[in-house]
Design a protein around this motif. Structure first.
Motif, PDB file in Angstrom:
ATOM      1  N   LEU A   1      42.713  46.859  59.353  1.00 25.74           N
ATOM      2  CA  LEU A   1      42.495  45.653  60.137  1.00 25.74           C
ATOM      3  C   LEU A   1      42.901  44.400  59.358  1.00 25.74           C
ATOM      4  O   LEU A   1      43.410  43.433  59.941  1.00 25.74           O
ATOM      5  CB  LEU A   1      41.021  45.563  60.555  1.00 25.74           C
ATOM      6  CG  LEU A   1      40.672  44.495  61.587  1.00 25.74           C
ATOM      7  CD1 LEU A   1      41.377  44.782  62.906  1.00 25.74           C
ATOM      8  CD2 LEU A   1      39.163  44.423  61.794  1.00 25.74           C
ATOM      9  N   SER A   2      42.708  44.418  58.059  1.00 29.43           N
ATOM     10  CA  SER A   2      43.085  43.250  57.241  1.00 29.43           C
ATOM     11  C   SER A   2      44.601  43.054  57.229  1.00 29.43           C
ATOM     12  O   SER A   2      45.089  41.913  57.214  1.00 29.43           O
ATOM     13  CB  SER A   2      42.562  43.422  55.811  1.00 29.43           C
ATOM     14  OG  SER A   2      43.096  44.594  55.225  1.00 29.43           O
ATOM     15  N   ASP A   3      45.384  44.165  57.271  1.00 30.41           N
ATOM     16  CA  ASP A   3      46.842  44.045  57.324  1.00 30.41           C
ATOM     17  C   ASP A   3      47.292  43.428  58.652  1.00 30.41           C
ATOM     18  O   ASP A   3      48.209  42.602  58.682  1.00 30.41           O
ATOM     19  CB  ASP A   3      47.493  45.418  57.145  1.00 30.41           C
ATOM     20  CG  ASP A   3      47.324  45.959  55.732  1.00 30.41           C
ATOM     21  OD1 ASP A   3      47.068  45.149  54.819  1.00 30.41           O
ATOM     22  OD2 ASP A   3      47.437  47.183  55.552  1.00 30.41           O
ATOM     23  N   THR A   4      46.647  43.831  59.738  1.00 33.23           N
ATOM     24  CA  THR A   4      46.986  43.262  61.042  1.00 33.23           C
ATOM     25  C   THR A   4      46.673  41.775  61.084  1.00 33.23           C
ATOM     26  O   THR A   4      47.459  40.970  61.600  1.00 33.23           O
ATOM     27  CB  THR A   4      46.226  43.996  62.156  1.00 33.23           C
ATOM     28  OG1 THR A   4      46.487  45.398  62.074  1.00 33.23           O
ATOM     29  CG2 THR A   4      46.635  43.480  63.513  1.00 33.23           C
ATOM     30  N   GLU A   5      45.520  41.409  60.508  1.00 28.21           N
ATOM     31  CA  GLU A   5      45.157  39.986  60.483  1.00 28.21           C
ATOM     32  C   GLU A   5      46.121  39.187  59.613  1.00 28.21           C
ATOM     33  O   GLU A   5      46.489  38.059  59.948  1.00 28.21           O
ATOM     34  CB  GLU A   5      43.731  39.831  59.971  1.00 28.21           C
ATOM     35  CG  GLU A   5      43.202  38.415  60.079  1.00 28.21           C
ATOM     36  CD  GLU A   5      41.725  38.328  59.801  1.00 28.21           C
ATOM     37  OE1 GLU A   5      41.154  37.240  59.988  1.00 28.21           O
ATOM     38  OE2 GLU A   5      41.140  39.354  59.393  1.00 28.21           O
ATOM     39  N   ALA A   6      46.574  39.775  58.509  1.00 28.80           N
ATOM     40  CA  ALA A   6      47.549  39.097  57.651  1.00 28.80           C
ATOM     41  C   ALA A   6      48.880  38.908  58.384  1.00 28.80           C
ATOM     42  O   ALA A   6      49.528  37.862  58.263  1.00 28.80           O
ATOM     43  CB  ALA A   6      47.757  39.897  56.373  1.00 28.80           C
ATOM     44  N   SER A   7      49.296  39.917  59.168  1.00 25.09           N
ATOM     45  CA  SER A   7      50.546  39.796  59.937  1.00 25.09           C
ATOM     46  C   SER A   7      50.440  38.699  60.985  1.00 25.09           C
ATOM     47  O   SER A   7      51.374  37.909  61.182  1.00 25.09           O
ATOM     48  CB  SER A   7      50.868  41.132  60.611  1.00 25.09           C
ATOM     49  OG  SER A   7      51.037  42.158  59.659  1.00 25.09           O
ATOM     50  N   LEU A   8      49.297  38.622  61.639  1.00 30.32           N
ATOM     51  CA  LEU A   8      49.104  37.564  62.630  1.00 30.32           C
ATOM     52  C   LEU A   8      49.108  36.187  61.968  1.00 30.32           C
ATOM     53  O   LEU A   8      49.639  35.218  62.535  1.00 30.32           O
ATOM     54  CB  LEU A   8      47.789  37.791  63.379  1.00 30.32           C
ATOM     55  CG  LEU A   8      47.777  38.962  64.371  1.00 30.32           C
ATOM     56  CD1 LEU A   8      46.353  39.257  64.833  1.00 30.32           C
ATOM     57  CD2 LEU A   8      48.656  38.654  65.574  1.00 30.32           C
ATOM     58  N   SER A   9      48.552  36.090  60.786  1.00 25.74           N
ATOM     59  CA  SER A   9      48.560  34.811  60.065  1.00 25.74           C
ATOM     60  C   SER A   9      49.978  34.394  59.704  1.00 25.74           C
ATOM     61  O   SER A   9      50.330  33.212  59.769  1.00 25.74           O
ATOM     62  CB  SER A   9      47.696  34.918  58.805  1.00 25.74           C
ATOM     63  OG  SER A   9      46.363  35.249  59.129  1.00 25.74           O
ATOM     64  N   ILE A  10      50.815  35.379  59.318  1.00 24.41           N
ATOM     65  CA  ILE A  10      52.211  35.071  58.986  1.00 24.41           C
ATOM     66  C   ILE A  10      52.944  34.563  60.230  1.00 24.41           C
ATOM     67  O   ILE A  10      53.680  33.569  60.167  1.00 24.41           O
ATOM     68  CB  ILE A  10      52.909  36.311  58.406  1.00 24.41           C
ATOM     69  CG1 ILE A  10      52.318  36.661  57.029  1.00 24.41           C
ATOM     70  CG2 ILE A  10      54.414  36.077  58.280  1.00 24.41           C
ATOM     71  CD1 ILE A  10      52.850  37.956  56.458  1.00 24.41           C
ATOM     72  N   LEU A  11      52.735  35.235  61.360  1.00 21.47           N
ATOM     73  CA  LEU A  11      53.389  34.792  62.594  1.00 21.47           C
ATOM     74  C   LEU A  11      52.921  33.401  63.002  1.00 21.47           C
ATOM     75  O   LEU A  11      53.711  32.584  63.476  1.00 21.47           O
ATOM     76  CB  LEU A  11      53.100  35.784  63.723  1.00 21.47           C
ATOM     77  CG  LEU A  11      53.745  37.166  63.607  1.00 21.47           C
ATOM     78  CD1 LEU A  11      53.287  38.059  64.750  1.00 21.47           C
ATOM     79  CD2 LEU A  11      55.263  37.049  63.622  1.00 21.47           C
ATOM     80  N   LEU A  12      51.647  33.122  62.771  1.00 21.82           N
ATOM     81  CA  LEU A  12      51.124  31.798  63.105  1.00 21.82           C
ATOM     82  C   LEU A  12      51.692  30.735  62.173  1.00 21.82           C
ATOM     83  O   LEU A  12      51.932  29.590  62.594  1.00 21.82           O
ATOM     84  CB  LEU A  12      49.599  31.810  63.029  1.00 21.82           C
ATOM     85  CG  LEU A  12      48.871  30.626  63.675  1.00 21.82           C
ATOM     86  CD1 LEU A  12      49.116  30.613  65.172  1.00 21.82           C
ATOM     87  CD2 LEU A  12      47.381  30.703  63.393  1.00 21.82           C
TER      88      LEU A  12
END
Length: 445
Positions: free
Chosen positions: A78-89
């Motif tokens: 879940l932390s990897d998914t949240e990190a990916s979303l942060s990069i896209l943001l």
């Protein structure tokens, strides 16, 4: 005797397989307890993942279907998914584009993909083209090296950053094209006498030409224009004016011209359609047909609508889209209704469609309508007939409908005081005229 015992035997089987007995057997089995714990853990993880996606603007209505199709998100950290979303943001994507990118291409959430593309995209790609570059690269496994090479070729042709961005946004398949194919398109444009200083403008307006074959599409298309009777100068002028002309399919322009020739409308409307030439009129018909097809109509019905209601050609494409949006989203009709009532697209939205709909919608809510009014009953009556039927009997509808055109104040045709300049000079009466008048009257007596 055996037939009497059969129901009791089935009952014992049902009791043995009942959920209560299954729960008892699971509780007594350590491995089943572990399986139950894993299921609870996965369920909790899916809830946390759904909450995370909702935080970034993902609609809750489509979350269940999205997560069921993309199980790799549930299996990943879940932390990897949240990190990916942060990069896209951090790439400053608008929320609507961010959600659309994740929905259409969920593979962009894979951490290894974004680690490779974060730096190239943030440094070289404008926000308007980020979505198309990431989506195309994720689907076809394109590396950043290919992107840098493509960017170098486009800049080598003299394209500015805005043109490169437009090409990447509208035609991301340019990332897999080699330099030879790109330069061949430039050579083709030069061969049809497009000035070198206008090549960049051409690609900015119509970047999709990069994906059209020169030998099988572009050259046969030019031959078709000549067979239709257009001169080379006229063809060159129309292509230079509107580069999207080269996006026509073979046989598409002849069909549009045939429609124009068979129009049955007032001469004023036909003259307005043809005021910029037959070639331009045919292309305008093509644009309207494409607009109708984009909203769900089949091509045959789209041509039928334009033929029945030629005033559609006189409206801009964005005005037609506003009418279709009002028809489907506000009025609740299906777009296929336009095939039966094409007049809807030929009248003004703000002056005719919206006031009539507001009156009918008000009467429907108040129970003032005896029956449901379809699209025909809303559009086809004249202004006077609609007013007498639905507005005049209800004084409160006067404010909703607005003033009738007949009651509106007539605008003066000429400036104030113009009548004084146009007034003929008055005749000056002299003493001789008075004497003559008296003598004439006395002779009558």
């Amino acid at each position: 005797m055996a037939s009497k015992l059969k129901p009791f035997i089935n009952l014992r089987r049902y009791t043995a397989a009942s959920p209560l007995n299954q729960n008892r057997s699971l509780s007594s089995n350590p491995s089943s307890r572990t399986l139950s714990t894993l299921e609870k853990s996965n369920y909790r993880k899916q809830i946390l993942l759904a909450n995370l996606l909702q935080r970034y603007g993902f609609p809750p209505s489509s979350l269940q279907h999205f997560l069921s199709k993309n199980t790799f998100l549930s299996n990943s950290d879940l932390s990897d998914t949240e990190a990916s979303l942060s990069i896209l943001l951090s790439l400053k994507l608008p929320q609507k584009q961010l959600v659309s990118l994740i929905h259409d291409c969920p593979n962009v959430l894979r951490p290894e993909f974004l680690r490779k593309w974060k730096s190239p995209v943030s440094e070289s790609v404008p926000p308007s083209a980020i979505k198309s570059v990431l989506e195309h690269s994720s689907r076809f496994g394109i590396n950043p090296d290919k992107f840098h090479q493509c960017n170098k070729v486009l800049k080598g042709l003299g394209f500015c950053d805005s043109t490169v961005s437009k090409v990447l946004e509208a035609f991301p398949n340019v990332l897999v094209m080699n330099e030879i194919d790109i330069r061949r398109k430039v050579e083709f444009l030069v061969s049809i006498d497009i000035p070198l200083d206008s090549i960049e403008r051409f690609f900015h307006v119509f970047p999709e030409i990069l994906g059209i074959s020169t030998e099988t599409r572009l050259k046969p298309l030019l031959d078709e224009f000549i067979k239709l009777g257009f001169s080379k100068d006229e063809i060159k002028r129309e292509i230079f004016r509107e580069p999207r002309v080269l996006g026509l399919e073979l046989g598409e322009l002849p069909r549009c011209l045939e429609l124009i020739k068979t129009l049955k409308c007032r001469e004023v409307i036909k003259d307005e359609i043809l005021k910029e030439g037959l070639f331009r009129a045919g292309f305008e018909v093509k644009l309207r047909v494409d607009c109708l097809c984009k909203h769900g109509l089949i091509r045959r019905d789209a041509f039928k609508i334009v033929w029945k209601e030629p005033r559609v050609v006189l409206y801009e494409v964005d005005e037609i889209e506003k009418k279709i949006d009002f028809l489907t989203n506000r009025m609740g009709f299906h777009v296929n209704c336009l095939a039966d009532v094409p007049e809807f697209l030929g009248v003004n939205l703000q002056k005719q469609i919206v006031p009539r709909y507001n009156v009918v919608d008000y009467l429907r809510l108040k129970g003032g309508l005896g029956c449901d009014i379809g699209l025909k009953g809303l559009i086809r009556p004249s202004m006077k007939r609609f007013y007498n039927l639905y507005v005049k009997p209800y004084p409160e509808c006067e404010r909703i409908f607005g003033k009738r055109r007949e009651d509106a104040r007539v605008r003066k045709r000429h400036p104030a005081g113009l009548w004084k300049l146009m007034k003929p000079p008055s005749h000056v009466t002299t003493e001789e005229d008075v004497v003559n008048m008296k003598s004439f009257v006395e002779s009558l007596a």
